[in-house]
Design a protein around this motif. Structure first.
Motif, PDB file in Angstrom:
ATOM      1  N   ARG A  71       0.893  -1.223  -0.161  1.00 28.49           N
ATOM      2  CA  ARG A  71      -0.042   0.004  -0.121  1.00 28.49           C
ATOM      3  C   ARG A  71       0.745   1.195   0.022  1.00 28.49           C
ATOM      4  NH1 ARG A  71      -4.051  -0.806   4.681  1.00 28.49           N
ATOM      5  NH2 ARG A  71      -4.578   1.485   3.920  1.00 28.49           N
ATOM      6  N   ASP A  72       0.482   2.383  -0.586  1.00 30.78           N
ATOM      7  CA  ASP A  72       1.151   3.461  -0.689  1.00 30.78           C
ATOM      8  C   ASP A  72       0.060   4.295  -0.240  1.00 30.78           C
ATOM      9  OD1 ASP A  72       2.999   5.386  -3.195  1.00 30.78           O
ATOM     10  OD2 ASP A  72       2.034   6.165  -1.143  1.00 30.78           O
ATOM     11  N   ASN A  73      -0.156   4.876   0.939  1.00 34.06           N
ATOM     12  CA  ASN A  73      -1.181   5.720   1.568  1.00 34.06           C
ATOM     13  C   ASN A  73      -1.021   7.485   1.184  1.00 34.06           C
ATOM     14  OD1 ASN A  73      -2.353   3.805   3.254  1.00 34.06           O
ATOM     15  ND2 ASN A  73      -1.333   4.164   4.929  1.00 34.06           N
ATOM     16  N   THR A  74       0.274   7.571   0.486  1.00 39.17           N
ATOM     17  CA  THR A  74       0.333   8.784   0.016  1.00 39.17           C
ATOM     18  C   THR A  74      -0.512   8.907  -1.249  1.00 39.17           C
ATOM     19  OG1 THR A  74       2.402   8.305  -1.062  1.00 39.17           O
ATOM     20  CG2 THR A  74       2.462   9.135   1.228  1.00 39.17           C
ATOM     21  N   ARG A  75      -0.351   7.932  -1.876  1.00 40.75           N
ATOM     22  CA  ARG A  75      -1.176   7.618  -3.333  1.00 40.75           C
ATOM     23  C   ARG A  75      -2.643   7.324  -2.885  1.00 40.75           C
ATOM     24  NH1 ARG A  75       2.273   8.422  -7.763  1.00 40.75           N
ATOM     25  NH2 ARG A  75       4.447   8.542  -7.367  1.00 40.75           N
ATOM     26  N   ASN A  76      -3.161   6.934  -1.753  1.00 44.50           N
ATOM     27  CA  ASN A  76      -4.347   6.568  -1.637  1.00 44.50           C
ATOM     28  C   ASN A  76      -4.558   5.126  -2.548  1.00 44.50           C
ATOM     29  OD1 ASN A  76      -6.227   7.174   0.299  1.00 44.50           O
ATOM     30  ND2 ASN A  76      -7.750   7.943  -1.133  1.00 44.50           N
ATOM     31  N   THR A  77      -3.646   4.374  -2.628  1.00 47.27           N
ATOM     32  CA  THR A  77      -3.466   3.213  -3.528  1.00 47.27           C
ATOM     33  C   THR A  77      -3.242   1.803  -2.848  1.00 47.27           C
ATOM     34  OG1 THR A  77      -3.266   4.761  -5.332  1.00 47.27           O
ATOM     35  CG2 THR A  77      -2.800   2.330  -5.616  1.00 47.27           C
ATOM     36  N   VAL A  78      -3.647   0.871  -3.248  1.00 47.32           N
ATOM     37  CA  VAL A  78      -3.171  -0.379  -2.735  1.00 47.32           C
ATOM     38  C   VAL A  78      -2.876  -1.391  -3.995  1.00 47.32           C
ATOM     39  CG1 VAL A  78      -3.463  -2.669  -1.690  1.00 47.32           C
ATOM     40  CG2 VAL A  78      -4.302  -0.501  -0.566  1.00 47.32           C
ATOM     41  N   TYR A  79      -1.843  -2.024  -4.025  1.00 46.74           N
ATOM     42  CA  TYR A  79      -1.308  -2.829  -5.029  1.00 46.74           C
ATOM     43  C   TYR A  79      -1.518  -4.151  -4.805  1.00 46.74           C
ATOM     44  CZ  TYR A  79       0.598   1.739  -6.304  1.00 46.74           C
ATOM     45  OH  TYR A  79       0.725   3.210  -6.533  1.00 46.74           O
ATOM     46  N   LEU A  80      -1.519  -5.161  -5.990  1.00 44.49           N
ATOM     47  CA  LEU A  80      -1.531  -6.424  -5.576  1.00 44.49           C
ATOM     48  C   LEU A  80      -0.601  -6.944  -7.037  1.00 44.49           C
ATOM     49  CD1 LEU A  80      -2.493  -8.986  -4.241  1.00 44.49           C
ATOM     50  CD2 LEU A  80      -4.213  -9.278  -6.083  1.00 44.49           C
ATOM     51  N   GLN A  81       0.601  -7.396  -6.703  1.00 45.97           N
ATOM     52  CA  GLN A  81       1.494  -7.817  -7.579  1.00 45.97           C
ATOM     53  C   GLN A  81       1.223  -9.315  -7.620  1.00 45.97           C
ATOM     54  OE1 GLN A  81       4.076  -6.223  -9.380  1.00 45.97           O
ATOM     55  NE2 GLN A  81       4.308  -8.240 -10.211  1.00 45.97           N
ATOM     56  N   MET A  82       1.099  -9.651  -8.877  1.00 47.65           N
ATOM     57  CA  MET A  82       0.904 -11.202  -9.078  1.00 47.65           C
ATOM     58  C   MET A  82       1.729 -11.576 -10.051  1.00 47.65           C
ATOM     59  SD  MET A  82      -3.383 -10.756  -9.554  1.00 47.65           S
ATOM     60  CE  MET A  82      -3.188 -10.126 -11.157  1.00 47.65           C
ATOM     61  N   ASN A  83       2.490 -12.521  -9.653  1.00 42.95           N
ATOM     62  CA  ASN A  83       3.612 -13.231 -10.195  1.00 42.95           C
ATOM     63  C   ASN A  83       3.305 -14.748 -10.318  1.00 42.95           C
ATOM     64  OD1 ASN A  83       5.251 -10.901 -10.251  1.00 42.95           O
ATOM     65  ND2 ASN A  83       5.818 -11.596  -8.212  1.00 42.95           N
ATOM     66  N   SER A  84       3.947 -15.489 -11.647  1.00 43.74           N
ATOM     67  CA  SER A  84       3.836 -16.785 -11.836  1.00 43.74           C
ATOM     68  C   SER A  84       2.202 -17.054 -12.092  1.00 43.74           C
ATOM     69  CB  SER A  84       4.484 -17.685 -10.626  1.00 43.74           C
ATOM     70  OG  SER A  84       5.686 -17.361 -10.406  1.00 43.74           O
ATOM     71  N   LEU A  85       1.611 -16.376 -12.862  1.00 43.00           N
ATOM     72  CA  LEU A  85       0.220 -16.603 -12.936  1.00 43.00           C
ATOM     73  C   LEU A  85      -0.241 -17.831 -13.784  1.00 43.00           C
ATOM     74  CD1 LEU A  85      -0.817 -12.943 -13.712  1.00 43.00           C
ATOM     75  CD2 LEU A  85      -1.626 -14.446 -11.905  1.00 43.00           C
ATOM     76  N   LYS A  86      -1.279 -18.387 -13.448  1.00 42.35           N
ATOM     77  CA  LYS A  86      -1.883 -19.483 -13.866  1.00 42.35           C
ATOM     78  C   LYS A  86      -2.913 -19.555 -14.497  1.00 42.35           C
ATOM     79  CE  LYS A  86       0.256 -21.925  -9.806  1.00 42.35           C
ATOM     80  NZ  LYS A  86       0.151 -22.669  -8.586  1.00 42.35           N
ATOM     81  N   PRO A  87      -3.588 -20.388 -15.472  1.00 44.64           N
ATOM     82  CA  PRO A  87      -4.920 -20.150 -16.043  1.00 44.64           C
ATOM     83  C   PRO A  87      -5.940 -20.168 -14.959  1.00 44.64           C
ATOM     84  CG  PRO A  87      -3.605 -21.875 -17.237  1.00 44.64           C
ATOM     85  CD  PRO A  87      -2.555 -21.403 -16.060  1.00 44.64           C
ATOM     86  N   GLU A  88      -5.743 -20.882 -13.969  1.00 44.18           N
ATOM     87  CA  GLU A  88      -6.829 -21.089 -12.701  1.00 44.18           C
ATOM     88  C   GLU A  88      -6.874 -19.508 -12.032  1.00 44.18           C
ATOM     89  OE1 GLU A  88      -4.428 -23.208 -13.254  1.00 44.18           O
ATOM     90  OE2 GLU A  88      -3.573 -24.026 -11.567  1.00 44.18           O
ATOM     91  N   ASP A  89      -6.004 -18.633 -12.283  1.00 42.93           N
ATOM     92  CA  ASP A  89      -6.072 -17.466 -11.681  1.00 42.93           C
ATOM     93  C   ASP A  89      -7.169 -16.294 -12.593  1.00 42.93           C
ATOM     94  OD1 ASP A  89      -2.404 -17.468 -11.179  1.00 42.93           O
ATOM     95  OD2 ASP A  89      -4.119 -17.630  -9.474  1.00 42.93           O
ATOM     96  N   THR A  90      -7.612 -17.125 -13.554  1.00 46.58           N
ATOM     97  CA  THR A  90      -8.324 -16.097 -14.498  1.00 46.58           C
ATOM     98  C   THR A  90      -9.927 -16.026 -13.447  1.00 46.58           C
ATOM     99  OG1 THR A  90      -7.513 -16.999 -16.647  1.00 46.58           O
ATOM    100  CG2 THR A  90      -9.777 -16.242 -16.665  1.00 46.58           C
ATOM    101  N   ALA A  91     -10.204 -14.502 -13.602  1.00 47.46           N
ATOM    102  CA  ALA A  91     -11.144 -14.177 -12.844  1.00 47.46           C
ATOM    103  C   ALA A  91     -11.383 -12.698 -12.707  1.00 47.46           C
ATOM    104  CB  ALA A  91     -11.013 -14.616 -11.231  1.00 47.46           C
ATOM    105  N   VAL A  92     -12.458 -12.276 -12.120  1.00 48.21           N
ATOM    106  CA  VAL A  92     -12.343 -10.717 -11.776  1.00 48.21           C
ATOM    107  C   VAL A  92     -12.010 -10.654 -10.613  1.00 48.21           C
ATOM    108  CG1 VAL A  92     -14.161  -8.691 -11.916  1.00 48.21           C
ATOM    109  CG2 VAL A  92     -14.546 -10.711 -13.461  1.00 48.21           C
ATOM    110  N   TYR A  93     -11.084  -9.473 -10.440  1.00 46.34           N
ATOM    111  CA  TYR A  93     -10.713  -9.294  -9.141  1.00 46.34           C
ATOM    112  C   TYR A  93     -11.155  -8.071  -8.703  1.00 46.34           C
ATOM    113  CZ  TYR A  93      -6.952 -12.973 -10.056  1.00 46.34           C
ATOM    114  OH  TYR A  93      -6.543 -14.099 -10.019  1.00 46.34           O
ATOM    115  N   TYR A  94     -11.426  -8.285  -7.240  1.00 49.36           N
ATOM    116  CA  TYR A  94     -11.857  -6.876  -6.514  1.00 49.36           C
ATOM    117  C   TYR A  94     -11.059  -6.457  -5.353  1.00 49.36           C
ATOM    118  CZ  TYR A  94     -16.109  -8.661  -9.048  1.00 49.36           C
ATOM    119  OH  TYR A  94     -17.018  -8.841 -10.039  1.00 49.36           O
ATOM    120  N   CYS A  95     -11.251  -5.284  -5.129  1.00 45.01           N
ATOM    121  CA  CYS A  95     -10.515  -4.775  -3.830  1.00 45.01           C
ATOM    122  C   CYS A  95     -11.690  -4.216  -2.855  1.00 45.01           C
ATOM    123  CB  CYS A  95      -9.524  -3.677  -3.822  1.00 45.01           C
ATOM    124  SG  CYS A  95     -10.109  -2.299  -4.748  1.00 45.01           S
ATOM    125  N   ALA A  96     -11.447  -4.482  -1.407  1.00 44.32           N
ATOM    126  CA  ALA A  96     -12.470  -4.045  -0.579  1.00 44.32           C
ATOM    127  C   ALA A  96     -11.948  -3.237   0.391  1.00 44.32           C
ATOM    128  CB  ALA A  96     -13.348  -5.201  -0.339  1.00 44.32           C
TER     129      ALA A  96
END
Length: 124
Positions: A71-96
């Motif tokens: 997270r970078d609170n100065t940018r009011n932003t949270v990140y999700l770095q995703m590596n080694s992606l697999k076909p089963e990672d296919t989806a709609v991604y949501y933050c909350a």
């Protein structure tokens, strides 16, 4: 007040993507941010959570070691770095966002704000 995700797209297996979750209308400083995903025909799946002040992070087994939440609170932003992606990672991604901190079973929190989602497709 809203959350907006971005950064999704099409990536080959083994590739990487970084998702962003930007808050508008409120400050993320006091909020825990959870990441979830939902694939067609499947239930929503909890992935990761980063706490507000202490920055504690939790990951579910399906993404542990491959995904990193920051997270970078100065940018009011949270990140999700995703590596080694697999076909089963296919989806709609949501933050909350939930006022407070994360717990190992963060999926039981009542999140106050949800983003609209961003599609991630892992395919060759």
């Amino acid at each position: 007040s809203q959350l907006v995700e971005s950064g999704g797209g099409l990536v080959q297996p083994g590739g990487s993507l970084t998702l962003s979750c930007v808050a508008s209308g409120f400050a993320l400083d006091d909020y825990a941010i959870g990441w979830f995903r939902q694939a067609p025909g499947k239930e929503r799946e909890a992935l990761s959570c980063i706490s507000s002040r202490d920055g504690n992070r939790y990951y579910k087994d399906s993404v542990l070691g491959r995904f990193t939440v920051t997270r970078d609170n100065t940018r009011n932003t949270v990140y999700l770095q995703m590596n080694s992606l697999k076909p089963e990672d296919t989806a709609v991604y949501y933050c909350a966002a939930d006022l407070g901190i994360c717990y190992p079973d963060f999926e039981v929190l009542i999140f106050d704000y949800w983003g609209q989602g961003t599609q991630v497709t892992v395919s060759s």
